[in-house]
Design a protein around this motif. Structure first.
Motif, PDB file in Angstrom:
ATOM      1  N   ASP A   1       0.864  -1.192   0.000  1.00 49.61           N
ATOM      2  CA  ASP A   1       0.000   0.000   0.000  1.00 49.61           C
ATOM      3  C   ASP A   1       0.891   1.229   0.000  1.00 49.61           C
ATOM      4  O   ASP A   1       1.611   1.498   0.970  1.00 49.61           O
TER       5      ASP A   1
ATOM      6  N   TYR B   1       1.305   4.113   2.821  1.00 49.35           N
ATOM      7  CA  TYR B   1       2.065   3.929   4.071  1.00 49.35           C
ATOM      8  C   TYR B   1       3.520   3.915   3.726  1.00 49.35           C
ATOM      9  O   TYR B   1       3.942   3.338   2.737  1.00 49.35           O
TER      10      TYR B   1
ATOM     11  N   SER C   1      -3.296  -0.996  17.344  1.00 52.15           N
ATOM     12  CA  SER C   1      -4.450  -0.865  16.447  1.00 52.15           C
ATOM     13  C   SER C   1      -5.485  -1.969  16.653  1.00 52.15           C
ATOM     14  O   SER C   1      -6.507  -1.989  15.957  1.00 52.15           O
TER      15      SER C   1
ATOM     16  N   CYS D   1       1.785  -4.937  10.479  1.00 51.19           N
ATOM     17  CA  CYS D   1       1.019  -5.639   9.443  1.00 51.19           C
ATOM     18  C   CYS D   1       1.781  -5.560   8.146  1.00 51.19           C
ATOM     19  O   CYS D   1       2.258  -4.490   7.749  1.00 51.19           O
TER      20      CYS D   1
ATOM     21  N   SER E   1      -1.666  -3.797   3.616  1.00 57.88           N
ATOM     22  CA  SER E   1      -1.649  -2.447   3.026  1.00 57.88           C
ATOM     23  C   SER E   1      -1.679  -1.346   4.072  1.00 57.88           C
ATOM     24  O   SER E   1      -1.357  -0.202   3.786  1.00 57.88           O
ATOM     25  N   CYS E   2      -2.044  -1.678   5.363  1.00 58.13           N
ATOM     26  CA  CYS E   2      -2.187  -0.627   6.365  1.00 58.13           C
ATOM     27  C   CYS E   2      -0.897  -0.352   7.115  1.00 58.13           C
ATOM     28  O   CYS E   2      -0.697   0.736   7.642  1.00 58.13           O
ATOM     29  N   ASN E   3      -0.005  -1.304   7.191  1.00 62.63           N
ATOM     30  CA  ASN E   3       1.281  -1.187   7.890  1.00 62.63           C
ATOM     31  C   ASN E   3       1.120  -0.746   9.341  1.00 62.63           C
ATOM     32  O   ASN E   3       1.960  -0.037   9.899  1.00 62.63           O
ATOM     33  N   GLN E   4      -0.032  -1.117   9.988  1.00 59.91           N
ATOM     34  CA  GLN E   4      -0.256  -0.737  11.377  1.00 59.91           C
ATOM     35  C   GLN E   4       0.489  -1.692  12.308  1.00 59.91           C
ATOM     36  O   GLN E   4       0.838  -2.812  11.967  1.00 59.91           O
TER      37      GLN E   4
ATOM     38  N   ASN F   1      -7.982  -6.268   9.098  1.00 60.46           N
ATOM     39  CA  ASN F   1      -8.593  -5.250   8.232  1.00 60.46           C
ATOM     40  C   ASN F   1      -8.100  -5.383   6.824  1.00 60.46           C
ATOM     41  O   ASN F   1      -8.868  -5.282   5.858  1.00 60.46           O
ATOM     42  N   CYS F   2      -6.782  -5.557   6.674  1.00 65.31           N
ATOM     43  CA  CYS F   2      -6.221  -5.706   5.320  1.00 65.31           C
ATOM     44  C   CYS F   2      -6.768  -6.926   4.638  1.00 65.31           C
ATOM     45  O   CYS F   2      -7.062  -6.910   3.444  1.00 65.31           O
TER      46      CYS F   2
ATOM     47  N   ASN G   1     -10.401  -6.070   3.566  1.00 67.61           N
ATOM     48  CA  ASN G   1     -10.472  -5.142   2.452  1.00 67.61           C
ATOM     49  C   ASN G   1     -10.074  -5.802   1.167  1.00 67.61           C
ATOM     50  O   ASN G   1     -10.622  -5.506   0.102  1.00 67.61           O
TER      51      ASN G   1
END
Length: 1434
Positions: free
Chosen positions: A1365, A1368, A1380, A1397, A1400-1403, A1426-1427, A1430
């Motif tokens: 993603d 990020y 998160s 992660c 795509s969120c890299n949280q 979440n990734c 999605n």
């Protein structure tokens, strides 16, 4: 010795018809009964005459009977002891019976034995005392002889000297002092029993009387004689010590107590009559009988001391013993009894003696006790007997006409009954009816009232007549009888056994005072018979039949005599016998004959004929005697009528015979008369002075008219009777036929002969002959229905052999000839021949069954009851059983325990036989041995712990000698053989150091479990199998997936099927049998396993697996090509089927890196767990856990230590070798080492097509070797880092910087990043920064976990790739210190592990909040929830 009852006499039970005439019935039974002397007759049931005796008037004085005085030998002993006692009593001593060996010494037997040996001196000289003691029944070796000598010398020796006269004094010039061996003395032992004399001469009752009453029998009452009066008038000589003191004469006093003479008054010197001396006055004895004096030492034998009682000198002793002895008889009781008082006394005596009620005492016990008592001298039992009571004084027990007893109307027939003893002697058929005098006891019944043990001694009836005895009521009377032909034999035996009694009483047996044990008579050959006469029964005694007996208790009997025609010759013979014994006659036989002749017209013809013969003998003898008298000088005769004179006045002075026809008298003795036999005994006068007094002086007697009338009447009958008798006595060759006998019957009927016994006998013979002829014909015809017996009885359908023999003998014994007799004799011969053959065959130990069966068939056809048939049947059963045992023994394989038990059960029911018992013993022994070994074998087979082979083999050697079928023993033998074979296989298994194969080892262990033998290698082999099993379990845990359907061998071996349905079907086709030698096939895992098990060594196993590997690669290559072709455009536009569901591609798909087939993500279990950068294999290609090599190598090492070959072990070895070779090839190829973090993407089918095209182009650029390495690496069942590196390098070569694939109208377009953003890690801040701001996250990412990521992926509906993603950046740190996760657990501490992660969120997330471990976070990618969500929603 216990008394043994003699055999029973005949017992007859006549019918009413037979009972009607007593003499006809007695004549009928006479041929049988006279052979036993006595018989018993039971009247028909219901014949019970009333008891007519006047009980109130009946009173009598019984006789006293001392039982031991009745028996002859016992009385002899008692007489002897009385003489000894009297001898010593007259000498002032008392006799005491000594005891030897705890029993009284039999002095009589001792005296007799010493006398038989020659006397005391000879016995002492020849030392025979021991021999005498043995004869007296003493046990040897106890020095009894010396005791007997002492007793004899002390008691009997002086008496023997007296008997020989050696003790009589002899006047000597000088005194003589004999010195015997031992001085006799009666110094008795305190144990000796004093003898009490029976005083038999003082109780004599039978004395030969000069004037006897002839109208009765022999006197049986006490007669007091002049001699007896003299004995009573003088003092009793048997004085006891101190019982008598002689009266002193004037001038003389005698002190017997001191034994010496003291003279008072006038001086008178007594001198010894032996020595003539008067010295030794203290030893001088004065006789109490004659006053003679003797020195004690001058007597023979000398006396040791002066007697203390009365003493008699030898002269007085000789004078006392020289007196004539008086005959023995019964003394009369002093009391007069009534019937009731006598019964009370008798019942009381019996009940007290036996200590039980009189009716409960067995007759056998009374009989044995009676004969014991009469034979002992130590027990004196006295009883009383009311005998010879005249019925005319008190009335008969039977009712009589004109008597005082009134008879009921229904009992009047007893008044005239022939069995009424008042009528029987005077019936027409009785000879005694012609005697005019009423003779008590013969014509008039006598009554007998008995008590227990009262007896009647051996005797025969007067004139040898018949007697009949009827027991009216009371307890039984026991009888003993001897037949008439044995009378003289019985008399001779009794005279031989008791000669002393007959010396003093020649007619002792006529006095009815002596009995003798029947057993003793039977031992000397005298036939004796017995019977128990009960109330209401008759006992008949036959002529000259001796009989005796005793009463069992209180009873009442009645007896009388009678004589029939057949008695006539015996009656005349009896008179001659009486004449020889000088015994008077009860009646004159000649007078009776003459009386019968005078009434000849009224006599029956048979009796008249008998009278004719008897009268002829009488006349002939009388004529001869008169001629002899005439020659002697008796010329004077005088006719007299003797019938008018009493019998005692016409009795012969010499022989006491009653004279009737003639007698001799002399004027010098007018009161004396002699018969013609004793003319010379009348007186000393000349015979010319004698006068013949006779009934007629005219001789010959033929002139007597009465003789003529008798002769004329009997002549015709005698002729007929002589012809009958001639026919009846004819021998076998001269027998007449049956018709001739019928002619004689017709003649008798024509001439109206009376119904005599001879005529009846002739009729009976004809009847028997006809019946016998009919029976013989039936026997010959085989139509006989009943058995014929001599008694006329009917029984079974077949005759016995004895009956046949008896019947044949009866046919030949008939006075006439029977034509069927020869044929029956031939049948008897066949039967006897059969019996002989049977005896010969049965004499064999065990004949054959065929021979027995043949003989049985022959015997069954004889129609005779053969006892041999049953024996033959028994022997046939025995023979068949023995043969069955032998046959079974010859076939040991079929001789089981059940068979032996069955044979034994069959043999138990057989009759005893030596061969059967031997066979049974052998069979029983074999069964016992077999059962023992069966049980022993069973115990050996089931023993824990088990026996070794050597022990069982030794047992088998013993069992081999048993010839029988023994399952356990056979199992034992089989077990030993299998154990030996197993041991050989076990030895061969590791022979030469080879490593055993598990299959062989398992098979060997499995075999050992069924062998009940201790196998020493088994434990080691089981341990090996257990270790192998443990190893296999460990290997399975290492390799096998959870719930996997594959076996360990399928996992480790190369795949021979490669998952192709086509190959599977082809393999099924190839398995068809061809009938040729099978070629080694490796089409399936079973083939591989079989090949590995059959391989000789590891090298051959490796070669086999190599061959399977090649097939695996070949089939896999074909499969990959096929699956890749599915993604090529189809000319027809059709869509191929993929996945496990065999449907068209749709939605997200996964592609297997090995088989290259595509799968729907929903059809594949665990699709969410797919890891990026790792090759994904489909479920068909995923066969194991693929452990790392460092876990696999120890398995191989442990297997090598076990030293057992197994297919799994070979497969594991091959896996390792293949892995090592593959690693070596990888090193040679120098694979790409660039880090590649791409992941297998979830693609749509269109995108996957394009990707595959790219892959194909890339693969084409690579070498085939690299591809082979990758494929073979994927086939390996171990996890290798080289494979991961090779796969990542392979992906790096194929991966462009960015791929953008468009979908068709039917498919969605997916944008996919193939490039993976590098993961950012929080680097650890220094310690100052951590202290400054502890809540800030470190810049470097903490280790990440894969497990929680997989859990998060499971919550999503589609797999996720690692997508980049751009929004990020690596250094993005907004709110980076906050977790998160939706539900943060807010962990505290110095260090908190984080994970970023990779989506795509890299949280950033706390590892504990997302469930990721530090190791997973470090080594694996993490994509948050979440990734993932999605991505799949796009």
């Amino acid at each position: 010795m216990a008394f043994i009852p003699p055999p029973e006499c005949p017992v007859f039970e006549p019918s009413w018809e037979e009972f009607a005439d007593p003499f006809v019935f007695i004549n009928k039974i006479r041929p049988i009964a006279e052979n036993t002397g006595i018989c018993k007759i039971r009247p028909p049931q219901g014949w019970q005459p009333p008891f007519a005796c006047d009980v109130d008037r009946l009173h009598f004085t019984p006789r006293i009977q001392r039982l031991n005085e009745l028996e002859a030998q016992t009385r002899v002993k008692l007489n002897f002891l009385d003489q000894i006692a009297k001898f010593w009593e007259l000498q002032g001593c008392t006799l005491k019976i000594p005891h030897v060996e705890r029993r009284s010494l039999d002095l009589y037997q001792l005296y007799k034995l010493v006398t038989e040996e020659g006397g005391f001196d000879i016995v002492c000289r020849e030392r025979k005392w021991t021999q005498i003691s043995l004869k007296m029944g003493f046990a040897p070796g106890k020095a009894i002889g010396s005791h007997l000598r002492a007793h004899y010398e002390r008691i009997l020796y002086p008496y023997s000297l007296f008997q020989t006269g050696a003790n009589l004094p002899v006047r000597l010039l000088e005194p003589s002092f004999p010195d015997p061996p031992q001085k006799p003395t009666l110094t008795n032992d305190t144990k000796d029993k004093e003898y009490k004399s029976h005083d038999l001469p003082q109780r004599q009752s039978v004395q030969p009387a000069e004037t006897s009453t002839i109208a009765r029998r022999a006197k049986r009452t006490e007669v007091k004689t002049e001699h007896a009066e003299q004995c009573e008038s003088r003092p009793n000589l048997r004085r006891r010590m101190g019982s008598y003191v002689a009266k002193p004469e004037p001038g003389k006093v005698l002190y017997c107590t001191v034994g010496c003479l003291i003279l008072c008054g006038q001086v008178e010197q007594y001198i010894c009559l032996v020595c003539g001396g008067g010295g030794d006055e203290d030893r001088l004895l004065l006789c109490d009988g004659c006053d003679d004096s003797y020195h004690t030492f001058c007597l023979i034998p000398p006396l040791p001391e002066v007697p203390k009682g009365d003493w008699r000198c030898p002269k007085c002793l000789a004078q006392e013993y020289g007196k004539p002895q008086v005959a023995f008889g019964f003394e009369q009781a002093s009391r007069n009894y009534t019937l009731r008082s006598f019964g009370d006394m008798a019942d009381s005596f019996k009940s007290d003696y036996f200590n039980m009620p009189v009716h409960m005492v067995p007759t056998e016990l009374v009989e044995k006790e009676f004969w014991r008592l009469v034979s002992t001298i130590e027990e004196d039992v006295t009883v009383e007997y009311g005998a010879d009571i005249a019925s005319k004084d008190f009335g008969s027990g039977f009712p009589v006409k004109n008597g005082t007893f009134r008879v009921a109307p229904d009992e009047e027939h007893y008044l005239s009954s022939g069995w009424n003893l008042n009528n029987m002697p005077v019936l027409d058929a009785s000879v005694l009816t012609h005697i005019t005098a009423d003779i008590c006891g013969m014509k008039l019944p006598w009554l007998y009232v008995g008590m227990c043990f009262s007896s009647f001694c051996w005797h025969i009836e007067d004139h040898w007549s018949y007697s009949v005895n009827y027991l009216h009521w009371g307890e039984p009377k026991t009888w003993y009888g001897a037949p008439g032909y044995a009378a003289e034999q019985l008399e001779a035996v009794m005279k031989k056994l008791a000669p002393e009694l007959f010396e003093s009483q020649p007619d002792l047996l006529h006095q009815l005072v002596t009995i003798m044990n029947p057993n003793l008579l039977m031992e000397h050959g005298v036939p004796i018979y017995r019977t128990n006469q009960c109330a209401g029964e008759f006992v008949i005694t036959f002529p000259r039949a001796y009989h005796s007996g005793f009463n069992q208790g209180f009873n009442f009997a009645e007896a009388v005599n009678f004589c029939t025609v057949d008695w006539m010759p015996l009656g005349r013979e009896c008179v001659e016998h009486y004449r020889s014994l000088h015994r008077y006659c009860v009646f004159s036989h000649d007078e009776m004959v003459c009386n019968m002749v005078s009434k000849v017209e009224n006599l029956e013809l048979e009796l008249a004929s008998a009278i004719q013969k008897d009268m002829g003998i009488m006349v002939q003898k009388e004529q001869a005697l008169r001629e002899r008298a005439y020659k002697l000088g008796v010329w004077h005769s005088q006719q007299v009528d003797y019938e008018d004179q009493p019998d005692e006045e016409r009795q012969c002075t010499k022989c006491r015979t009653t004279c009737y026809l003639s007698g001799i008298t002399c004027p010098c003795s007018p009161g004396q008369l002699v018969c013609l036999h004793h003319i010379q005994d009348l007186c000393s006068c000349s015979p010319s002075n004698y006068t013949l007094k006779c009934v007629t002086t005219r001789l010959p007697v033929e002139h007597i008219g009465m003789f003529t009338s008798v002769a004329s009447r009997a002549e015709s009958y005698d002729d007929w009777a002589s012809k009958v008798n001639k026919i009846l006595k004819a021998n076998q060759d001269n027998k007449s036929d049956l018709e001739e006998l019928r002619g004689l019957i017709g003649e008798a009927e024509k001439k109206a002969y009376p119904d005599t016994d001879l005529l009846r006998h002739l009729r009976q013979i004809i009847q028997d002959a006809e019946k016998s002829a009919s029976m013989a014909q039936q026997l010959l015809n085989g139509k006989r229905q009943t058995r014929y017996r001599s008694g006329g009885g009917k029984s079974q359908n077949q005759l016995t052999v004895e009956e046949l023999r008896s019947f044949v003998q009866q046919l030949y014994d008939l006075p006439c000839s029977i034509r069927q007799a020869p044929f029956l004799k031939a049948l008897l011969s066949r039967v006897e021949h059969f019996q002989q053959r049977s005896a010969d065959l049965l004499a064999e130990d065990m004949p054959g069954s065929s021979a027995l069966q043949g003989l049985l068939d022959e015997g069954s056809g004889l129609d005779v009851e053969l006892p041999e048939l049953s024996v033959l049947r028994q022997r046939l059963e025995q023979a068949r059983w023995v043969e069955a045992v032998q046959q079974a023994s010859e076939q040991p394989a079929s001789l089981s325990l059940d068979c032996m038990r069955r044979l034994i059960d069959q043999g138990v029911g057989l009759a005893p036989h030596a061969c059967v018992e031997r066979t049974m013993a052998r069979l029983q022994e074999l069964l016992t041995v077999c059962e023992h070994w069966e049980e022993k074998a069973h115990n050996m087979l089931t023993a824990r712990p088990r026996h070794d082979v050597e022990t069982l083999e030794s047992a088998v050697l013993e069992v081999n000698s048993i010839h029988a079928y023994l399952p356990n023993c056979l199992q034992l033998k089989d077990s030993v053989n299998r154990a030996k074979e197993w041991l050989q296989e076990a030895d061969a298994l590791q022979l030469g150091g080879r490593v055993p194969v598990l299959a062989s080892l398992t098979d060997l262990v499995s075999k050992a479990k069924s062998i009940p033998v201790l196998l020493e290698p088994l434990a080691r082999l089981e341990s090996l199998v257990s270790e192998v099993q443990t190893w296999k379990e460990g290997a399975a845990r290492t390799f096998l997936l959870k719930n996997s359907s594959l076996s360990l061998l399928e996992v480790l071996c190369p795949r021979c099927e490669a998952g192709s349905q086509k190959s599977k079907s082809k393999r099924v086709k190839d398995v068809s049998p061809t009938g040729k030698k099978p070629i080694v096939r490796l089409d399936c895992i079973n083939d591989v396993e079989r090949a590995l098990s059959e391989s000789k060594d590891t090298a051959s196993a490796m070669a086999t697996l190599s061959e399977v590997r090649l097939k695996e690669l070949e089939s896999l290559s074909s499969l990959r090509t096929t699956n890749e072709a599915k993604f090529q455009p189809m000319p027809s536009g059709s869509v191929p089927t993929v996945c496990l569901c065999h449907t068209v591609p749709a939605g997200p798909m996964l592609q297997c890196e090995l088989c290259r087939d595509a799968y729907h993500s929903g059809c594949v279990p665990g699709a969410t767990e797919v890891q990026a950068g790792h090759p994904w294999l489909c479920p068909l290609c995923t066969r194991s856990e693929k452990p790392p090599l460092d876990k696999v190598l120890p398995l191989l090492a442990s297997l090598q230590r076990i030293r057992v070959r197994l297919p799994e072990g070979d497969a594991l070895r091959y896996v390792i070798e293949r892995t090592v070779r593959w690693q070596h090839r990888v090193q040679q190829v120098s694979p790409v080492t660039q880090q590649f973090c791409g992941k297998v993407s979830f693609l749509s089918f269109c995108i996957l097509n394009k990707v595959i095209k790219c892959f194909i182009k890339a693969y084409c650029g690579l070498s085939s070797e690299l591809e082979d390495l990758l494929v073979e690496g994927l086939l390996l069942q171990v996890t290798l880092p080289e494979l991961q590196q090779l796969y990542q390098g392979f992906l790096n070569q194929l991966s462009p910087s960015h791929h953008s694939l468009q979908s068709s109208e039917h498919d969605h377009q997916y944008h996919i990043k193939l490039e993976k953003n590098p993961k950012r890690r929080l680097e650890k801040e220094n310690s100052d920064e951590q202290d400054k701001d502890k809540v800030k996250k470190p810049k470097k990412k903490k280790p990440r976990m894969i497990k929680e990521r997989r859990c998060e992926e499971k919550r999503t509906t589609s797999p996720s790739n690692s997508l980049s993603d751009p929004s990020y950046s690596e250094d993005s740190e907004e709110d980076w210190s906050v977790c998160s996760a939706e539900r943060c657990q807010q962990p505290e501490g110095n260090e908190v592990n984080w994970v970023q992660c990779d989506g795509s969120c890299n949280q950033w997330f706390h590892q504990i909040c997302v469930g990721v471990s530090a190791e997973q976070a470090e080594n694996e990618d993490y994509i948050c929830i979440n990734c993932s969500t999605n991505y799949f929603t796009q």
